[in-house]
Design a protein around this motif. Structure first.
Motif, PDB file in Angstrom:
ATOM      1  N   GLU A   1     -70.933  97.290 -79.259  1.00 42.40           N
ATOM      2  CA  GLU A   1     -71.622  96.470 -80.241  1.00 42.40           C
ATOM      3  C   GLU A   1     -71.768  95.023 -79.797  1.00 42.40           C
ATOM      4  OE1 GLU A   1     -69.877  96.801 -84.084  1.00 42.40           O
ATOM      5  OE2 GLU A   1     -70.002  98.973 -84.095  1.00 42.40           O
ATOM      6  N   ARG A   2     -70.986  94.597 -78.838  1.00 44.95           N
ATOM      7  CA  ARG A   2     -71.055  93.206 -78.387  1.00 44.95           C
ATOM      8  C   ARG A   2     -72.382  92.940 -77.685  1.00 44.95           C
ATOM      9  NH1 ARG A   2     -66.256  93.015 -74.761  1.00 44.95           N
ATOM     10  NH2 ARG A   2     -67.714  91.747 -73.606  1.00 44.95           N
ATOM     11  N   GLU A   3     -72.888  91.727 -77.838  1.00 44.04           N
ATOM     12  CA  GLU A   3     -74.144  91.348 -77.202  1.00 44.04           C
ATOM     13  C   GLU A   3     -74.028  91.345 -75.681  1.00 44.04           C
ATOM     14  OE1 GLU A   3     -75.798  87.745 -78.670  1.00 44.04           O
ATOM     15  OE2 GLU A   3     -75.635  88.385 -80.752  1.00 44.04           O
ATOM     16  N   ASP A   4     -72.829  91.106 -75.156  1.00 47.10           N
ATOM     17  CA  ASP A   4     -72.648  91.034 -73.707  1.00 47.10           C
ATOM     18  C   ASP A   4     -71.993  92.285 -73.133  1.00 47.10           C
ATOM     19  OD1 ASP A   4     -70.130  90.652 -74.754  1.00 47.10           O
ATOM     20  OD2 ASP A   4     -69.637  88.949 -73.486  1.00 47.10           O
ATOM     21  N   ALA A   5     -71.979  93.368 -73.891  1.00 51.08           N
ATOM     22  CA  ALA A   5     -71.332  94.604 -73.437  1.00 51.08           C
ATOM     23  C   ALA A   5     -71.965  95.142 -72.153  1.00 51.08           C
ATOM     24  CB  ALA A   5     -71.379  95.661 -74.531  1.00 51.08           C
ATOM     25  N   HIS A   6     -73.240  94.870 -71.950  1.00 49.18           N
ATOM     26  CA  HIS A   6     -73.924  95.353 -70.749  1.00 49.18           C
ATOM     27  C   HIS A   6     -73.447  94.640 -69.479  1.00 49.18           C
ATOM     28  CE1 HIS A   6     -76.211  91.914 -72.206  1.00 49.18           C
ATOM     29  NE2 HIS A   6     -76.644  91.742 -70.972  1.00 49.18           N
ATOM     30  N   LEU A   7     -72.622  93.631 -69.622  1.00 50.47           N
ATOM     31  CA  LEU A   7     -72.098  92.890 -68.468  1.00 50.47           C
ATOM     32  C   LEU A   7     -70.633  93.207 -68.184  1.00 50.47           C
ATOM     33  CD1 LEU A   7     -73.677  89.421 -69.282  1.00 50.47           C
ATOM     34  CD2 LEU A   7     -74.545  91.161 -67.714  1.00 50.47           C
ATOM     35  N   ASP A   8     -70.059  94.188 -68.883  1.00 50.56           N
ATOM     36  CA  ASP A   8     -68.636  94.512 -68.726  1.00 50.56           C
ATOM     37  C   ASP A   8     -68.278  94.947 -67.308  1.00 50.56           C
ATOM     38  OD1 ASP A   8     -67.971  93.842 -71.298  1.00 50.56           O
ATOM     39  OD2 ASP A   8     -68.031  95.890 -72.053  1.00 50.56           O
ATOM     40  N   ASP A   9     -69.200  95.550 -66.580  1.00 51.93           N
ATOM     41  CA  ASP A   9     -68.918  96.053 -65.233  1.00 51.93           C
ATOM     42  C   ASP A   9     -69.011  94.982 -64.154  1.00 51.93           C
ATOM     43  OD1 ASP A   9     -68.647  98.522 -66.404  1.00 51.93           O
ATOM     44  OD2 ASP A   9     -70.673  99.163 -65.918  1.00 51.93           O
ATOM     45  N   ILE A  10     -69.407  93.783 -64.510  1.00 58.83           N
ATOM     46  CA  ILE A  10     -69.574  92.701 -63.535  1.00 58.83           C
ATOM     47  C   ILE A  10     -68.258  91.951 -63.396  1.00 58.83           C
ATOM     48  CG2 ILE A  10     -70.780  90.553 -63.032  1.00 58.83           C
ATOM     49  CD1 ILE A  10     -73.172  91.670 -64.482  1.00 58.83           C
TER      50      ILE A  10
ATOM     51  N   CYS B   1     -75.634  84.598 -60.157  1.00 58.14           N
ATOM     52  CA  CYS B   1     -76.914  85.067 -60.702  1.00 58.14           C
ATOM     53  C   CYS B   1     -77.426  86.299 -59.971  1.00 58.14           C
ATOM     54  CB  CYS B   1     -77.956  83.957 -60.605  1.00 58.14           C
ATOM     55  SG  CYS B   1     -77.559  82.515 -61.607  1.00 58.14           S
ATOM     56  N   THR B   2     -77.309  86.320 -58.662  1.00 58.05           N
ATOM     57  CA  THR B   2     -77.822  87.445 -57.886  1.00 58.05           C
ATOM     58  C   THR B   2     -77.091  88.729 -58.230  1.00 58.05           C
ATOM     59  OG1 THR B   2     -78.393  85.949 -56.079  1.00 58.05           O
ATOM     60  CG2 THR B   2     -78.270  88.299 -55.552  1.00 58.05           C
ATOM     61  N   GLU B   3     -75.771  88.673 -58.330  1.00 59.53           N
ATOM     62  CA  GLU B   3     -74.991  89.868 -58.668  1.00 59.53           C
ATOM     63  C   GLU B   3     -75.342  90.370 -60.071  1.00 59.53           C
ATOM     64  OE1 GLU B   3     -72.706  87.684 -55.555  1.00 59.53           O
ATOM     65  OE2 GLU B   3     -73.508  87.069 -57.469  1.00 59.53           O
ATOM     66  N   ILE B   4     -75.517  89.456 -60.988  1.00 63.61           N
ATOM     67  CA  ILE B   4     -75.868  89.844 -62.355  1.00 63.61           C
ATOM     68  C   ILE B   4     -77.256  90.465 -62.376  1.00 63.61           C
ATOM     69  CG2 ILE B   4     -76.360  88.966 -64.670  1.00 63.61           C
ATOM     70  CD1 ILE B   4     -74.123  86.871 -64.132  1.00 63.61           C
ATOM     71  N   TRP B   5     -78.196  89.863 -61.679  1.00 64.70           N
ATOM     72  CA  TRP B   5     -79.557  90.396 -61.623  1.00 64.70           C
ATOM     73  C   TRP B   5     -79.553  91.796 -61.017  1.00 64.70           C
ATOM     74  CZ3 TRP B   5     -82.840  92.141 -57.863  1.00 64.70           C
ATOM     75  CH2 TRP B   5     -84.157  92.330 -58.235  1.00 64.70           C
ATOM     76  N   GLU B   6     -78.820  91.992 -59.931  1.00 70.37           N
ATOM     77  CA  GLU B   6     -78.744  93.316 -59.291  1.00 70.37           C
ATOM     78  C   GLU B   6     -78.135  94.341 -60.240  1.00 70.37           C
ATOM     79  OE1 GLU B   6     -76.499  92.469 -55.782  1.00 70.37           O
ATOM     80  OE2 GLU B   6     -78.285  91.956 -54.614  1.00 70.37           O
ATOM     81  N   HIS B   7     -77.094  93.962 -60.952  1.00 67.99           N
ATOM     82  CA  HIS B   7     -76.440  94.864 -61.904  1.00 67.99           C
ATOM     83  C   HIS B   7     -77.423  95.283 -62.999  1.00 67.99           C
ATOM     84  CE1 HIS B   7     -73.319  96.543 -64.475  1.00 67.99           C
ATOM     85  NE2 HIS B   7     -73.822  95.828 -65.462  1.00 67.99           N
ATOM     86  N   LEU B   8     -78.156  94.326 -63.538  1.00 68.45           N
ATOM     87  CA  LEU B   8     -79.112  94.639 -64.593  1.00 68.45           C
ATOM     88  C   LEU B   8     -80.240  95.516 -64.071  1.00 68.45           C
ATOM     89  CD1 LEU B   8     -79.282  91.169 -66.381  1.00 68.45           C
ATOM     90  CD2 LEU B   8     -78.071  93.222 -67.131  1.00 68.45           C
TER      91      LEU B   8
END
Length: 46
Positions: free
Chosen positions: A18-27, A33-40
């Motif tokens: 339910e968290r807004e940033d849950a999609h970033l838990d694996d980072i 920025c590059t790592e986050i962009w690649e993950h997304l």
């Protein structure tokens, strides 16, 4: 009047999904920025 440094907010309990940033838990913490962009981009492909 109290100082902001003395303020200890209580964490809000939410389900991970339910968290807004849950999609970033694996980072990893400290990723750039590059790592986050690649993950997304990888998640989008799935």
């Amino acid at each position: 009047m109290t100082d902001a440094a003395e303020c200890e907010p209580k964490p809000v309990e939410q389900d991970r999904d339910e968290r807004e940033d849950a999609h970033l838990d694996d980072i990893e913490e400290g990723a750039g920025c590059t790592e986050i962009w690649e993950h997304l981009a990888e998640k989008r492909e799935e």
